[in-house]
Design a protein around this motif. Structure first.
Motif, PDB file in Angstrom:
ATOM      1  N   LYS A 153      33.442  42.172  39.399  1.00 50.32           N
ATOM      2  CA  LYS A 153      32.536  42.138  40.543  1.00 50.32           C
ATOM      3  C   LYS A 153      31.108  41.894  40.068  1.00 50.32           C
ATOM      4  O   LYS A 153      30.347  41.134  40.702  1.00 50.32           O
ATOM      5  N   ASP A 164      39.594  44.406  44.863  1.00 50.57           N
ATOM      6  CA  ASP A 164      38.467  44.819  45.710  1.00 50.57           C
ATOM      7  C   ASP A 164      37.908  43.570  46.395  1.00 50.57           C
ATOM      8  O   ASP A 164      37.601  42.567  45.741  1.00 50.57           O
ATOM      9  N   ASP A 198      35.363  41.138  47.992  1.00 48.66           N
ATOM     10  CA  ASP A 198      33.931  40.901  47.740  1.00 48.66           C
ATOM     11  C   ASP A 198      33.152  40.904  49.058  1.00 48.66           C
ATOM     12  O   ASP A 198      33.591  40.325  50.060  1.00 48.66           O
ATOM     13  N   ASP A 199      31.994  41.549  49.030  1.00 52.14           N
ATOM     14  CA  ASP A 199      31.049  41.550  50.164  1.00 52.14           C
ATOM     15  C   ASP A 199      31.686  42.019  51.460  1.00 52.14           C
ATOM     16  O   ASP A 199      31.378  41.534  52.541  1.00 52.14           O
ATOM     17  N   ALA A 217      37.596  38.029  46.056  1.00 55.34           N
ATOM     18  CA  ALA A 217      38.083  39.310  45.564  1.00 55.34           C
ATOM     19  C   ALA A 217      37.866  39.402  44.065  1.00 55.34           C
ATOM     20  O   ALA A 217      37.879  38.388  43.355  1.00 55.34           O
ATOM     21  N   SER A 218      37.705  40.618  43.599  1.00 57.57           N
ATOM     22  CA  SER A 218      37.579  40.907  42.172  1.00 57.57           C
ATOM     23  C   SER A 218      38.795  41.707  41.755  1.00 57.57           C
ATOM     24  O   SER A 218      39.134  42.712  42.393  1.00 57.57           O
ATOM     25  N   GLY A 251      32.281  38.127  41.159  1.00 56.70           N
ATOM     26  CA  GLY A 251      33.470  38.215  42.009  1.00 56.70           C
ATOM     27  C   GLY A 251      34.343  36.968  41.955  1.00 56.70           C
ATOM     28  O   GLY A 251      34.064  36.006  41.215  1.00 56.70           O
ATOM     29  N   GLN A 252      35.394  36.994  42.738  1.00 57.42           N
ATOM     30  CA  GLN A 252      36.368  35.896  42.785  1.00 57.42           C
ATOM     31  C   GLN A 252      36.853  35.552  41.377  1.00 57.42           C
ATOM     32  O   GLN A 252      36.910  34.408  40.974  1.00 57.42           O
TER      33      GLN A 252
END
Length: 633
Positions: free
Chosen positions: A614, A501, A503-504, A585-586, A618-619
């Protein structure tokens, strides 16, 4: 012209049974072998006391004798010049006969190379006489084949000619000129003997043979009958005179090829007939003939070898005028034009095949943008070259359908379309049979269904793929996931699922617009696709959520390096302008059978772990438990 490659009735095409007037090819070969042995012994005895190394003569004589034994056996077993069994092909017989001549001539030509030429004037004179006698004997024996005589004479005299050029005898400095003249004389003698033999053949018909010929000609007075020797006409009946409009006392047509409207067709008919007649089978064909007044007509020809003939080239030909039948068939063809007009409303082409399933007619019924389908006349439907590849797997089923000789409908086949992509045709066909029930081939219609099939394939693609990125959608992912689980259960293997997913991503859509967001999603899809193996599946679930299916994992932790690589690829600067130079990304990972035993369970667990990553900023990659989470910021 080559012996064996001549037209059927060429006078130079004499078989082994005629050479020298013998009735048997093996007995004739034995006589030639005996003469060759006697000549070799006389040459050996004459040169033995005159050369410095007599043992070379002995070696030559043994080799020549072995070659003569070999050639005699070959002639007796294969009967090279006879068009019957076991060799049917006239070209093959010609090449084998020429090879025999080369071997025999070369054996005698080697005599020049083993010492007699340098042994003195007396030895040279004996050598010239021996090779001259062998050359003349070969020219006399091989009068039935000029090419065989030429290669034999060349093989015998060429070494001697080279020696006389390089080292001319002191007593005869111009010996090379005499050798060349002698070779021309031998070839001329061969031609003269062939001409005399040809003339003798034409006058050798005895009174009993004439009565047999007359009886044969009268057996079927309704047909035009001709007795021919080679391509020369010897006898004909009254029906032939009427058919060709000539008188009984004077026949202006002396050669069979002059009867044909197109003389270039003669070679094709002759080569086909010589093979059929050589096997003892009659020859039949349909062609156009020309009368004495120049008018042309369609005729059906049939030829049969005369029984008891010494040569296979004495043949009785029968001809019948079938112009009325051809015209009736033409009228029937014209009557079918209305049917073709009706077919044009429901199909693009009308086609016909012969009894070997080769296309013999393709008639365009309606407008089509296809490039030159009629160029493939002579091919079979499953032999079309498409894209430089071999036949398609589906073409095997098409071939089996044709070979069943039953009617069929709506069979699909690919056909070339010039430089464009192959077209998809739909065939319907019905077998054709003659009045005796013999299979003649197929005829049917063909329709171009390319656009319809492409539309169906596009709809099917949209049902299982994301329209924006072209990646598999959730439906296709679940299908592949269930198949991978079934395979893993069978082989005790592991599989992994990674949920990704961005992020942001909502902030990117709000600041840069949805058009920029879509372009970024396409770039993300490309990075994911290139970051996994060919056997892995990358799918878009919804929005900025992606899933990666990893079949055949070696261990439960084997998915983590893949997730780390994906996270690194997504964190690289974007090619599309956006509020952020790089993406975060998560990622959540679930494995089978450690975390769940079905597809829904794996996706649910991977989704939960992705949400946990997330929430943690995240990341990062989230594994089985919070303690195993990996921070890749």
């Amino acid at each position: 012209m080559k012996s064996g490659s001549l037209p059927l009735f060429s006078q130079g095409n004499r078989p082994a049974t005629d050479l020298g007037g013998t009735s048997s090819a093996p007995s004739f070969a034995r006589r030639i072998h005996i003469l060759g042995q006697l000549a070799g012994i006389v040459t050996l005895i004459g040169l033995w006391p005159q050369v410095d190394a007599p043992w070379l003569l002995l070696v030559w004589w043994v080799g020549t004798s072995a070659a003569q034994f070999l050639l005699a056996g070959l002639a007796g077993r294969t009967q090279l010049t006879r068009p019957g069994t076991p060799i049917h092909d006239p070209l093959l017989r010609h090449y084998l006969f020429s090879a025999v001549s080369v071997i025999g001539g070369g054996a005698w030509g080697c005599l020049t190379l083993i010492g007699p030429y340098e042994a003195g004037a007396q030895a040279q004179a004996f050598l010239f006489m021996a090779l001259g006698g062998v050359t003349l004997a070969g020219a006399g024996v091989l009068f039935g084949s000029r090419s065989a005589c030429a290669v034999f004479v060349t093989a015998v005299q060429l070494p001697l000619f080279i020696q006389t050029v390089v080292n001319p005898p002191a007593t005869l400095p111009h010996a090379s000129v005499f050798v060349g003249v002698f070779v021309l004389f031998a070839l001329s003698l061969n031609d003269l003997l062939a001409l005399l033999h040809r003339g003798a053949v034409f006058v050798e018909t005895t009174a009993s043979q004439r009565s047999d010929v007359q009886r044969l000609l009268l057996d079927n007075t309704d047909e035009a009958l001709v007795l021919a020797h080679g391509h020369y006409i010897q006898h004909w009946n009254r029906r032939f005179s009427d058919l060709m409009q000539v008188t009984d006392t004077q026949l202006p047509i002396r050669r069979l090829d002059a009867c044909l409207a197109n003389r270039t067709e003669w070679r094709r008919h002759a080569r086909s007939a010589i093979d059929a007649l050589g096997r003892g089978e009659p020859y039949r064909s349909v062609t156009r003939l020309r009368r004495a007044d120049g008018s042309e007509f369609w005729a059906e020809l049939s030829g049969r070898r005369v029984e008891g003939s010494n040569t296979p080239t004495r043949i009785v030909w029968a001809a019948s005028d079938i112009s009325d039948r051809i015209e009736a068939e033409t009228r029937a063809t014209l009557a079918h034009e209305q049917l073709f007009a009706l077919l044009g409303q429901s199909a693009d082409w009308y086609w016909q095949t012969d009894n070997q399933h080769r296309l013999m007619q393709i008639t365009l019924q309606s407008g089509s943008n296809m490039d030159g389908l009629e160029r493939h006349i002579g091919r079979k439907w499953w032999q079309f070259p498409v894209g430089g590849q071999g036949p398609r797997p589906a073409h095997g089923a098409l071939r089996r359908t044709f070979e069943q000789r039953e009617a069929f409908r709506d069979l699909e086949v690919e056909a070339p379309d010039g430089s464009h992509a192959p077209r998809r045709l739909q065939l319907s066909g019905t077998p054709r049979f003659d009045e005796h029930g013999s299979f003649l081939g197929y005829h049917g219609i063909a329709s171009d269904v390319t656009e319809r099939i492409r539309a169906q394939e596009h709809i099917r693609f949209l049902a299982y793929h994301d329209p924006l990125t072209g990646l598999p959608n959730r439906r296709l992912l679940m299908d592949r996931l269930e198949q991978s689980i079934a395979r893993a259960q069978r082989y005790q293997a592991r599989i992994g699922v990674i949920l990704v997913d961005v992020d942001d991503f909502k902030r990117i859509n709000d600041l840069a617009g949805h058009g920029t967001g879509d372009r970024i999603l396409v770039e993300v899809a490309d990075r994911l696709r290139h970051g996994v193996r060919a056997c892995d599946t990358v799918a878009r679930l919804e929005g900025d959520a992606f899933a990666i299916l990893l079949p055949e994992l070696e261990s439960a932790g084997a998915a983590e390096p893949v997730a780390a690589k994906i996270l690194s690829l997504l964190h690289q600067p974007l090619a599309q302008p956006s509020p952020r130079s790089a993406l975060g990304a998560s990622l959540g990972i679930a494995t089978f059978p450690d975390d769940a035993e079905n597809g829904d369970g794996l996706l649910r667990i991977a989704d939960a772990r992705m949400l946990r990553a997330k929430r943690r900023g995240g990341q990062r990659i989230e594994l089985a438990s919070p303690a195993l989470a990996r921070d890749h910021a």
